[in-house]
Design an enzyme around this catalytic site. Structure first.
Site, PDB file in Angstrom:
ATOM      1  N   GLY A  74       2.618  78.809  38.994  1.00 44.28           N
ATOM      2  CA  GLY A  74       3.937  78.411  38.502  1.00 44.28           C
ATOM      3  C   GLY A  74       4.333  79.182  37.259  1.00 44.28           C
ATOM      4  N   GLN A 180       7.032  70.037  39.225  1.00 42.44           N
ATOM      5  CA  GLN A 180       6.572  68.645  39.390  1.00 42.44           C
ATOM      6  C   GLN A 180       7.303  67.907  40.513  1.00 42.44           C
ATOM      7  OE1 GLN A 180       4.045  67.154  38.085  1.00 42.44           O
ATOM      8  NE2 GLN A 180       3.476  68.632  36.508  1.00 42.44           N
ATOM      9  N   SER A 200       4.524  75.367  42.273  1.00 42.70           N
ATOM     10  CA  SER A 200       3.112  75.704  42.088  1.00 42.70           C
ATOM     11  C   SER A 200       2.274  74.928  43.089  1.00 42.70           C
ATOM     12  CB  SER A 200       2.698  75.339  40.662  1.00 42.70           C
ATOM     13  OG  SER A 200       1.314  75.509  40.513  1.00 42.70           O
ATOM     14  N   THR A 238      -1.943  92.437  46.521  1.00 39.39           N
ATOM     15  CA  THR A 238      -2.293  91.980  47.874  1.00 39.39           C
ATOM     16  C   THR A 238      -2.162  90.467  47.959  1.00 39.39           C
ATOM     17  OG1 THR A 238      -3.775  93.841  48.072  1.00 39.39           O
ATOM     18  CG2 THR A 238      -4.108  92.036  49.637  1.00 39.39           C
ATOM     19  N   CYS A 326      -2.190  70.430  29.199  1.00 40.57           N
ATOM     20  CA  CYS A 326      -2.410  71.628  28.395  1.00 40.57           C
ATOM     21  C   CYS A 326      -2.564  71.296  26.917  1.00 40.57           C
ATOM     22  CB  CYS A 326      -1.249  72.607  28.576  1.00 40.57           C
ATOM     23  SG  CYS A 326      -0.960  72.953  30.297  1.00 40.57           S
TER      24      CYS A 326
HETATM   25  N1  PLP Z   1       5.843  73.966  34.778  1.00 42.22           N
HETATM   26  C1  PLP Z   1       5.520  72.666  34.847  1.00 42.22           C
HETATM   27  C2  PLP Z   1       6.601  71.629  34.753  1.00 42.22           C
HETATM   28  C3  PLP Z   1       4.193  72.278  35.026  1.00 42.22           C
HETATM   29  O1  PLP Z   1       3.882  70.977  35.080  1.00 42.22           O
HETATM   30  C4  PLP Z   1       3.198  73.286  35.125  1.00 42.22           C
HETATM   31  C5  PLP Z   1       1.771  72.918  35.241  1.00 42.22           C
HETATM   32  O2  PLP Z   1       1.323  71.941  34.644  1.00 42.22           O
HETATM   33  C6  PLP Z   1       3.585  74.635  35.074  1.00 42.22           C
HETATM   34  C7  PLP Z   1       4.925  74.935  34.884  1.00 42.22           C
HETATM   35  C8  PLP Z   1       2.595  75.745  35.210  1.00 42.22           C
HETATM   36  O3  PLP Z   1       2.132  75.875  36.546  1.00 42.22           O
HETATM   37  P1  PLP Z   1       0.769  76.631  36.847  1.00 42.22           P
HETATM   38  O4  PLP Z   1      -0.341  75.770  36.361  1.00 42.22           O
HETATM   39  O5  PLP Z   1       0.726  76.816  38.331  1.00 42.22           O
HETATM   40  O6  PLP Z   1       0.827  77.942  36.140  1.00 42.22           O
END
Ligand code: PLP
Length: 391
Positions: A74, A180, A200, A238, A326
């Site tokens: 994502g 989400q 994602s 790839t 995070c």
């Molecule tokens: N955007 C949102 C709203 C998310 O919740 C997340 C992941 O927690 C991301 C972006 C990032 O996605 P990814 O972990 O696949 O890089």
């Protein structure tokens, strides 16, 4: 070792891979391992599977298959959309909000250090966004508006359809971080009129390390990764065939399970949240009561540090998180809750519980039995250390 099965209430951080998804991807690790651009059978089968997955993902969001680009995650999709808008328009201004995921938030902060300008829109106390703020922030130098659809910490939904209309009327590109959303709220890119939309895999029961960028047909695109011209030159590298196949299967399941997510999951989330708020004194919900995802509860407990509570929950195999995954482990209060006007200590007393269609009523009852006790124990004043003990 504690062998009790975990009660997994952290589905906004990541989801378990669905058994059907795992089954679908395995042949592309073992049997059809070819590079999809090859001309022999193990490669052609892989290429055909990527085509099928593209169609499944397109169906999930109401797009055409040719509008789907597979990425590594994502974060890459979010970065690529914003970067492309800056490159193709030659403009230097971005409109986004104060509550975006780091995939947009930190990228925009980085762009500021490179000389781009960013308008950081505020949210209301309940986490919602006034679309008029978007309209007011756009000017001639604006390259793109980038907002999330649903907030990962609170589940609060943004009025993407109205923002889409505003962007269209003002002739500005619109990117939606919808990471989400799939399986929880129906997605129709034609209705929301966005130019880009990010997904994602690991948020919808596919593995980590695969994502999607929807690019509306006719939207000019300047790629982030340049090399072998895969994905029609829009994302070189790839193709990660097994994970793309997994994401395709997960997209089919997300469509099938949508009703569950909206009804059964919502009912369980409400039972959990109402149970917490009625049984635990001085507990509060963060975020709008209804304008939010059906699976997310963000609750705070006055006078309590979330970290301690999460450790206690973990001892009982209950998985939850503080703010976003995070920011767990960092002492910084969540930027999302701060933008909603919570004080640092209120933000630090917040936990996020996020369910999926796999969550059971028995699991919710177990949590409701344990949580009030844990909160009461943690709130008990600790005996002051005696002078002797201090020495
Ligand atoms: N955007 C949102 C709203 C998310 O919740 C997340 C992941 O927690 C991301 C972006 C990032 O996605 P990814 O972990 O696949 O890089």
């Amino acid at each position: 070792m504690n062998t009790q099965a975990a009660i997994y209430l952290d589905n906004n951080a990541t989801t378990p891979v669905a058994p059907e998804v795992f089954e679908a991807m395995v042949p592309y690790l073992t049997e059809f391992y070819g590079n999809p651009s090859g001309l022999y059978r193990v490669a052609k089968e892989a290429g055909a599977a990527v085509t099928k997955a593209r169609e499944s993902v397109a169906k999930l969001i109401g797009a055409e298959a040719r509008e789907i680009v597979f990425t590594s995650c994502g974060t890459e999709s979010d970065n690529a959309a914003i970067w492309s808008a800056l490159r193709t328009t030659g403009k230097k201004h971005i409109v986004t909000t104060q509550v975006e995921h780091a995939a947009v938030h930190s990228f925009c902060e980085h762009l500021e250090t490179l000389g781009y300008t960013v308008t950081w829109l505020p949210v209301r106390e309940d986490g919602t966004l006034d679309p008029a703020e978007v309209d007011a922030a756009i000017h001639d130098g604006t390259a793109i508006v980038s907002t999330m659809w649903a907030n990962n910490e609170t589940g609060v939904l943004f009025p993407v359809e109205e923002i889409g209309k505003i962007c269209k009327a003002r002739g500005v590109l619109y990117h939606i971080d919808a990471i989400q959303v799939p399986g929880k709220v129906p997605i129709d890119v034609k209705q929301v009129q966005c130019d880009f939309l990010a997904l994602s895999g690991h948020k919808l029961h596919a593995p980590k390390g695969v994502g999607v960028l929807y690019i509306r047909s006719g939207t000019r695109f300047s790629p982030l990764l340049i090399g072998g011209s895969q994905e029609k030159g829009r994302r070189s590298g790839t193709e990660n065939v097994p994970h793309i196949v997994a994401l395709g299967r997960a997209a089919e399941l997300a469509l099938e399970n949508l009703i569950d997510e909206q009804t059964q999951t919502r009912a369980l989330r409400d039972k959990l949240e109402n149970g917490i708020l009625s049984r635990i004194p001085n507990s509060h919900r963060n975020g709008h009561a209804t304008e939010r995802l059906p699976n997310t509860a963000s609750v705070r407990f006055d006078g309590l540090e979330a970290e301690g509570l999460l450790l206690k929950l973990n001892e009982h195999q209950i998985c939850a998180s503080a703010g976003s995954a995070c920011s767990t482990g960092s002492l910084e209060p969540s930027h999302v809750l701060s933008a909603m006007g919570l004080t640092p200590s209120q933000a630090r007393s917040t936990i996020r519980l996020s369910l999926s269609h796999l969550t059971t009523e028995a699991e919710i009852e177990t949590v409701l039995d344990l949580l009030p006790r844990f909160v009461a124990e943690l709130r008990e004043p600790r005996p002051a250390a005696s002078p002797a003990a201090k020495a």
